[in-house]
Design an enzyme around this catalytic site. Sequence first.
Site, PDB file in Angstrom:
ATOM      1  N   GLU A  57      32.982 -17.447   9.156  1.00  0.00           N
ATOM      2  CA  GLU A  57      33.944 -16.891   8.214  1.00  0.00           C
ATOM      3  C   GLU A  57      35.362 -17.373   8.512  1.00  0.00           C
ATOM      4  O   GLU A  57      36.134 -17.692   7.601  1.00  0.00           O
ATOM      5  CB  GLU A  57      33.919 -15.356   8.260  1.00  0.00           C
ATOM      6  CG  GLU A  57      32.563 -14.747   7.901  1.00  0.00           C
ATOM      7  CD  GLU A  57      31.695 -14.471   9.122  1.00  0.00           C
ATOM      8  OE1 GLU A  57      31.061 -13.411   9.154  1.00  0.00           O
ATOM      9  OE2 GLU A  57      31.681 -15.323  10.051  1.00  0.00           O
ATOM     10  N   ASP A 205       0.193 -31.358  35.687  1.00  0.00           N
ATOM     11  CA  ASP A 205       1.015 -32.348  34.983  1.00  0.00           C
ATOM     12  C   ASP A 205       2.353 -32.658  35.647  1.00  0.00           C
ATOM     13  O   ASP A 205       2.993 -33.646  35.288  1.00  0.00           O
ATOM     14  CB  ASP A 205       1.288 -31.868  33.550  1.00  0.00           C
ATOM     15  CG  ASP A 205       0.021 -31.716  32.735  1.00  0.00           C
ATOM     16  OD1 ASP A 205      -0.986 -32.351  33.081  1.00  0.00           O
ATOM     17  OD2 ASP A 205       0.039 -30.958  31.748  1.00  0.00           O
ATOM     18  N   GLU A 300       4.593 -23.974  26.720  1.00  0.00           N
ATOM     19  CA  GLU A 300       3.874 -25.248  26.665  1.00  0.00           C
ATOM     20  C   GLU A 300       2.584 -25.237  27.478  1.00  0.00           C
ATOM     21  O   GLU A 300       2.050 -26.291  27.830  1.00  0.00           O
ATOM     22  CB  GLU A 300       4.798 -26.373  27.131  1.00  0.00           C
ATOM     23  CG  GLU A 300       6.013 -26.563  26.234  1.00  0.00           C
ATOM     24  CD  GLU A 300       6.731 -27.876  26.471  1.00  0.00           C
ATOM     25  OE1 GLU A 300       6.288 -28.648  27.330  1.00  0.00           O
ATOM     26  OE2 GLU A 300       7.728 -28.121  25.781  1.00  0.00           O
TER      27      GLU A 300
END
Length: 371
Positions: A57, A205, A300
């Site tokens: 605004e 991983d 994930e």
Amino acid sequence: MTAFSRNDQAYMQMALALASRGRGRTSPNPMVGAVIVKEGRVVGRGFHAKAGEAHAEVVALAEAGELSAGATVYVTLEPCAHTGRTPPCTTALIEAGVARVVAAMEDPNPLVHGKGFGALRAAGIKTEVGCLEKEARRLNEFFVVYHEQRRPFVTLKWAMSLCGRTAHDSGQSRWISNAKSRQYGHRLRSQHDGVMVGIGTVLADDPMLSVRLPDYDGKQPRKIVVDGDLSIPTRARLLREKGGGQVILLTTPLAKPRMIKHFEKEGCRVIVIDGRRRIIDMHRLMDELFKLELMSVLVEGGRQIHTSLLAAGLADKVVSFIAPKIIGGGIMRSPIENLDLPSIDQAIVLRDVKYQTFDDDLCLEGYLREI
């Protein structure tokens, strides 16, 4: 209910488009856009670009200048009436002499809820709310869930083969999805406050959990690991290559005190949550992340975390990459474990599903509930 004209909706659509330009940069604030219209002409535009910077605004009023007097302001969220990092927007609107404020939705933040509209109406400004409300809530879904449900918005993300596998029997999962899909995954990371994985994913991983996009200059998400006995290797990449994102380790009383001290000394935030053996209660986990002001978390993996969040009713959205590859195998490598559903009729069905492709990969996104 107020009936909004086509012009009202068109100007609000413009404000929503402006608001979206702040995606990934405004947390813990919402994305907000504002358009000022005087005698059928747009005289001011603005959006909240970054937390700590001017609100939409105020930016729009600065562009409109004296033309703000007697104008209509279209804003995607109820203007704030309290002093935070910046002064109240209601004060700026009142001082500018605007005649009408049309807002898409009320602010779910209890610091603002209803107070902004109250201040405007007390100053004699006509105030209407609900123009494209559904679209506005979806735009700020992280902010809405965080304040209405007092927990982070949770997105589950995985990549799988055409036969529904997230890894080979050997554990190898790099790479099921292609390079463009992985790049989109990094964009998702950049839009969330935190990226969360279980200890199994870390061991399998060794992920970094950071945003690695060309020319990326935004903030790094906080890296969250659910690790029931704090068995994360001290040489894990997410610990060695922090990249600016704080590491949060969520564990249970089974964690050895000396390891807690070690990781805290290394700059990690270690949170001990009571659990059943090494299993952490997901509701309590979300309570802790809420206290840390994480409005959104991208999960994930692995499949135990995904399953626990689905079973607890704490997941809000699913993003699944499906690669045209057939792997096969004899070991369970699906993204979700047993949910104890009695029949297919009881399956969890996503809503508002959309699809896109990244070369030959298919990406499916859908919601588990109305926002």
